[in-house]
Write an enzyme that holds these catalytic residues in place. Structure first.
Site, PDB file in Angstrom:
ATOM      1  N   CYS A 117       0.821  -1.229   0.000  1.00  0.00           N
ATOM      2  CA  CYS A 117       0.000   0.000   0.000  1.00  0.00           C
ATOM      3  C   CYS A 117       0.848   1.269   0.000  1.00  0.00           C
ATOM      4  O   CYS A 117       0.362   2.340  -0.358  1.00  0.00           O
ATOM      5  CB  CYS A 117      -0.945   0.017   1.190  1.00  0.00           C
ATOM      6  SG  CYS A 117      -1.918  -1.474   1.341  1.00  0.00           S
ATOM      7  N   HIS A 257      -3.356   7.129   2.993  1.00  0.00           N
ATOM      8  CA  HIS A 257      -3.770   5.820   2.469  1.00  0.00           C
ATOM      9  C   HIS A 257      -5.177   5.512   2.974  1.00  0.00           C
ATOM     10  O   HIS A 257      -5.504   5.755   4.129  1.00  0.00           O
ATOM     11  CB  HIS A 257      -2.778   4.744   2.927  1.00  0.00           C
ATOM     12  CG  HIS A 257      -3.201   3.363   2.550  1.00  0.00           C
ATOM     13  ND1 HIS A 257      -3.669   3.053   1.294  1.00  0.00           N
ATOM     14  CD2 HIS A 257      -3.262   2.209   3.274  1.00  0.00           C
ATOM     15  CE1 HIS A 257      -3.984   1.777   1.252  1.00  0.00           C
ATOM     16  NE2 HIS A 257      -3.758   1.238   2.440  1.00  0.00           N
ATOM     17  N   ASN A 287     -10.092  -0.392   0.240  1.00  0.00           N
ATOM     18  CA  ASN A 287      -8.635  -0.268   0.240  1.00  0.00           C
ATOM     19  C   ASN A 287      -8.090  -0.784  -1.096  1.00  0.00           C
ATOM     20  O   ASN A 287      -8.190  -1.978  -1.383  1.00  0.00           O
ATOM     21  CB  ASN A 287      -8.079  -1.088   1.420  1.00  0.00           C
ATOM     22  CG  ASN A 287      -6.570  -1.040   1.516  1.00  0.00           C
ATOM     23  OD1 ASN A 287      -5.889  -0.590   0.605  1.00  0.00           O
ATOM     24  ND2 ASN A 287      -6.055  -1.532   2.627  1.00  0.00           N
TER      25      ASN A 287
HETATM   26  O1  UT7 Z   1      -3.514  -1.411   3.753  1.00  0.00           O
HETATM   27  C1  UT7 Z   1      -3.158  -2.225   4.834  1.00  0.00           C
HETATM   28  C2  UT7 Z   1      -4.160  -3.335   4.917  1.00  0.00           C
HETATM   29  N1  UT7 Z   1      -4.808  -3.624   6.125  1.00  0.00           N
HETATM   30  C3  UT7 Z   1      -5.396  -2.794   7.015  1.00  0.00           C
HETATM   31  O2  UT7 Z   1      -5.303  -1.606   6.960  1.00  0.00           O
HETATM   32  C4  UT7 Z   1      -6.198  -3.427   8.094  1.00  0.00           C
HETATM   33  C5  UT7 Z   1      -6.101  -2.737   9.431  1.00  0.00           C
HETATM   34  N2  UT7 Z   1      -7.073  -3.326  10.350  1.00  0.00           N
HETATM   35  C6  UT7 Z   1      -8.361  -2.982  10.329  1.00  0.00           C
HETATM   36  O3  UT7 Z   1      -8.792  -2.146   9.570  1.00  0.00           O
HETATM   37  C7  UT7 Z   1      -9.281  -3.647  11.330  1.00  0.00           C
HETATM   38  O4  UT7 Z   1      -8.503  -4.370  12.270  1.00  0.00           O
HETATM   39  C8  UT7 Z   1     -10.310  -4.604  10.661  1.00  0.00           C
HETATM   40  C9  UT7 Z   1     -11.329  -3.796   9.871  1.00  0.00           C
HETATM   41  C10 UT7 Z   1      -9.618  -5.594   9.742  1.00  0.00           C
HETATM   42  C11 UT7 Z   1     -11.051  -5.393  11.738  1.00  0.00           C
HETATM   43  O5  UT7 Z   1     -11.712  -4.513  12.621  1.00  0.00           O
HETATM   44  P1  UT7 Z   1     -11.659  -4.755  14.188  1.00  0.00           P
HETATM   45  O6  UT7 Z   1     -12.477  -3.734  14.817  1.00  0.00           O
HETATM   46  O7  UT7 Z   1     -10.192  -4.820  14.554  1.00  0.00           O
HETATM   47  O8  UT7 Z   1     -12.367  -6.163  14.329  1.00  0.00           O
HETATM   48  P2  UT7 Z   1     -11.784  -7.530  14.887  1.00  0.00           P
HETATM   49  O9  UT7 Z   1     -10.817  -8.133  13.914  1.00  0.00           O
HETATM   50  O10 UT7 Z   1     -11.316  -7.319  16.307  1.00  0.00           O
HETATM   51  O11 UT7 Z   1     -13.086  -8.406  14.925  1.00  0.00           O
HETATM   52  C12 UT7 Z   1     -14.167  -8.105  15.793  1.00  0.00           C
HETATM   53  C13 UT7 Z   1     -15.265  -9.125  15.526  1.00  0.00           C
HETATM   54  C14 UT7 Z   1     -14.780 -10.562  15.513  1.00  0.00           C
HETATM   55  O12 UT7 Z   1     -15.794 -11.375  16.086  1.00  0.00           O
HETATM   56  P3  UT7 Z   1     -15.657 -11.902  17.583  1.00  0.00           P
HETATM   57  O13 UT7 Z   1     -14.396 -12.707  17.602  1.00  0.00           O
HETATM   58  O14 UT7 Z   1     -15.577 -10.673  18.431  1.00  0.00           O
HETATM   59  O15 UT7 Z   1     -16.894 -12.690  17.758  1.00  0.00           O
HETATM   60  C15 UT7 Z   1     -14.661 -10.887  14.051  1.00  0.00           C
HETATM   61  O16 UT7 Z   1     -14.812 -12.260  13.775  1.00  0.00           O
HETATM   62  O17 UT7 Z   1     -15.824  -8.875  14.227  1.00  0.00           O
HETATM   63  C16 UT7 Z   1     -15.822 -10.102  13.477  1.00  0.00           C
HETATM   64  N3  UT7 Z   1     -15.666  -9.779  12.071  1.00  0.00           N
HETATM   65  C17 UT7 Z   1     -16.716  -9.531  11.272  1.00  0.00           C
HETATM   66  N4  UT7 Z   1     -18.033  -9.519  11.507  1.00  0.00           N
HETATM   67  C18 UT7 Z   1     -18.837  -9.228  10.456  1.00  0.00           C
HETATM   68  C19 UT7 Z   1     -14.518  -9.667  11.358  1.00  0.00           C
HETATM   69  N5  UT7 Z   1     -14.821  -9.352  10.094  1.00  0.00           N
HETATM   70  C20 UT7 Z   1     -16.164  -9.270  10.015  1.00  0.00           C
HETATM   71  C21 UT7 Z   1     -17.055  -8.980   8.951  1.00  0.00           C
HETATM   72  N6  UT7 Z   1     -18.377  -8.951   9.238  1.00  0.00           N
HETATM   73  N7  UT7 Z   1     -16.634  -8.697   7.712  1.00  0.00           N
END
Ligand code: UT7
Length: 332
Positions: A117, A257, A287
Site C-alpha cells: 500500500c 492511504h 482499500n
Molecule cells: O492497507 C493495509 C491493509 N490492512 C489494514 O489496513 C487493516 C487494518 N485493520 C483494520 O482495519 C481492522 O482491524 C479490521 C477492519 C480488519 C477489523 O476490525 P476490528 O475492529 O479490529 O475487528 P476484529 O478483527 O477485532 O473483529 C471483531 C469481531 C470478531 O468477532 P468476535 O471474535 O468478536 O466474535 C470478528 O470475527 O468482528 C468479526 N468480524 C466480522 N463480523 C462481520 C470480522 N470481520 C467481520 C465482517 N463482518 N466482515
C-alpha cells in the site's frame, strides 16, 4: 563532476476504476457479514471489482493515459515508468514493461516497485531521484491493483476490505522550491508476518496443496496492522513535515492511504487536523493498496481541494510492513 539537484513535482494525474460495483449488501450474500458491520468498523460501503479478463496492467494503462493527457505529455517523452503494485499481471515481465508496451513508450526504462500500500509513495520518491539528478526528464509513476483477485471470498476478515483501481502521476522538473519538498520511506520487516500472501514464490511454490489450502490469498492479522497504522500515520506525517522545514500549520491538505476510516480519523485526531484538511474516498472504493493514494489525489485535485501553492502531505502504510510520507508544494 557535481550535479545540480532539481526540484521535482507532479504535473498531471489520472485514475481508472473498473465499472463494476460490489456493495456491502452484495457481500452479505457471499460471507457472514453485514453492511452495518463493514460501515461502522471500516467506513467502506462499496468497492470496484475488475472482470475476469482484466489485469493490473490494463487498469494501469488506462490511468496512465489520463495522467499523460492531463499533463500534456506524449508516450515518446516518457523516460521511466514505475508501477507500484502488489498484484502484478505475473511474476515477470514486470507490469511496468507491459504498460510500456501498451503505451508505445519506446525510450522508457520500466520496473515495478513492491511496497504494497505504500508503493506509490516509494515510486514517487524513486522517480523524483531520477529527475533531480538529471538522469530522466519525465517519469510516469502508477499505483495499480486488482486485489479482488487475491481475496479469499470465504474470509470475512479480509474480503470486505479491498477493491480494484489505478492512479497515475507524471513527474517533471518544476520551479525551484516547488514540488516534492521532502520524502521519507520506512519498513519494519520483522512485522511482515502480519500481512502476507504466502504461496507462489520461492518459499512456497505453487502446488495443488497450496491452492487447496488457500495460500494464494491475502492473510492478515487485522488488529496488528491496525496498531501499526494508527502509530505510524501521524508519526510519518510529523517527521516529513519537519524534514521539509515546515510545521503542521503550514500543511493545507493531507491525502492518506485509504484503508479504514477509523485509522484516518485517529491520525487526524492525533495531528489535531480538521476533517476538511484530510481526504477520504474509501467509502466508495475500499482499500486499493498502492492505488489508493493516487486515486484519492486525482479526485481531490478534480474537486478543487488542492490549489497552486498548497502544501500537501501524502502518507501511507502497508504490507512489509512499510510506511512512507512526502510533502509536496503544489506547483500547478
Ligand atoms: O492497507 C493495509 C491493509 N490492512 C489494514 O489496513 C487493516 C487494518 N485493520 C483494520 O482495519 C481492522 O482491524 C479490521 C477492519 C480488519 C477489523 O476490525 P476490528 O475492529 O479490529 O475487528 P476484529 O478483527 O477485532 O473483529 C471483531 C469481531 C470478531 O468477532 P468476535 O471474535 O468478536 O466474535 C470478528 O470475527 O468482528 C468479526 N468480524 C466480522 N463480523 C462481520 C470480522 N470481520 C467481520 C465482517 N463482518 N466482515
Amino acid at each position: 563532476m557535481s550535479r545540480t539537484v532539481k526540484s521535482v513535482g507532479i504535473i498531471g494525474t489520472g485514475r481508472y476504476l473498473p465499472e463494476r460495483v460490489l456493495t456491502n449488501y452484495d457481500l452479505e450474500r457471499i460471507v457472514d457479514t453485514s453492511d452495518e458491520w463493514i460501515r461502522t468498523r471500516t467506513g467502506i460501503s462499496e468497492r470496484r471489482i475488475s472482470d475476469a479478463d482484466t489485469a493490473t496492467s490494463d487498469l494501469a494503462t488506462a490511468a496512465a493515459l489520463k495522467a499523460m493527457k492531463n499533463a500534456g505529455v506524449t508516450a515518446g517523452e516518457i523516460d521511466a515508468i514505475i508501477v507500484a503494485t502488489a498484484t502484478p499481471d505475473m511474476a515477470f515481465p514486470s507490469t511496468a514493461c507491459i504498460v510500456q508496451s501498451n503505451l508505445d513508450a519506446e525510450k522508457a526504462f520500466a520496473f515495478d516497485v513492491q511496497a504494497a500500500c505504500t508503493g506509490f509513495i516509494y515510486g514517487l520518491s524513486i522517480g523524483e531521484k531520477f529527475i533531480s539528478t538529471g538522469d530522466a526528464k519525465t517519469v510516469l509513476v502508477i499505483g495499480s491493483e486488482t486485489l479482488t483477485k487475491i481475496c479469499n471470498w470465504e474470509d470475512r476478515n479480509t474480503c470486505v476490505l479491498f477493491g480494484d483501481g489505478a492512479g497515475a502521476a507524471i513527474l517533471r522538473e518544476v520551479e525551484c522550491g516547488e514540488g516534492i519538498l521532502a520524502s521519507l520511506l520506512g519498513a519494519e520487516g520483522w512485522k511482515g508476518k502480519f500481512l502476507t500472501l504466502p504461496a507462489g514464490g520461492s518459499r512456497m511454490p505453487a502446488s495443488i496443496e497450496t491452492v487447496k489450502g488457500g495460500k494464494h490469498f491475502i492473510h492478515m492479522d487485522g488488529g496488528e496492522v491496525y496498531k501499526f497504522a494508527v502509530g505510524v500515520m501521524p508519526a510519518a506525517t510529523l517527521k516529513v513535515v519537519e524534514k521539509a522545514g515546515l510545521t503542521l500549520e503550514d500543511i493545507d491538505f493531507i491525502v492518506p492511504h485509504q484503508a479504514n476510516k477509523r485509522i484516518v480519523e485517529s491520525a487526524a485526531k492525533r495531528l489535531k487536523i480538521g476533517n476538511e484538511r484530510i481526504f477520504m474516498n474509501l467509502t466508495r472504493y475500499g482499500n486499493m493498496s498502492s492505488a489508493s493514494i493516487p486515486v484519492a489525489l486525482d479526485e481531490a485535485l478534480e474537486q478543487g481541494l488542492i490549489k497552486k501553492g498548497d502544501n500537501v502531505v501524502l502518507v501511507g502504510f502497508g504490507a512489509g510492513l512499510t510506511w512512507g510520507s512526502c510533502v509536496i508544494n503544489w506547483s500547478r
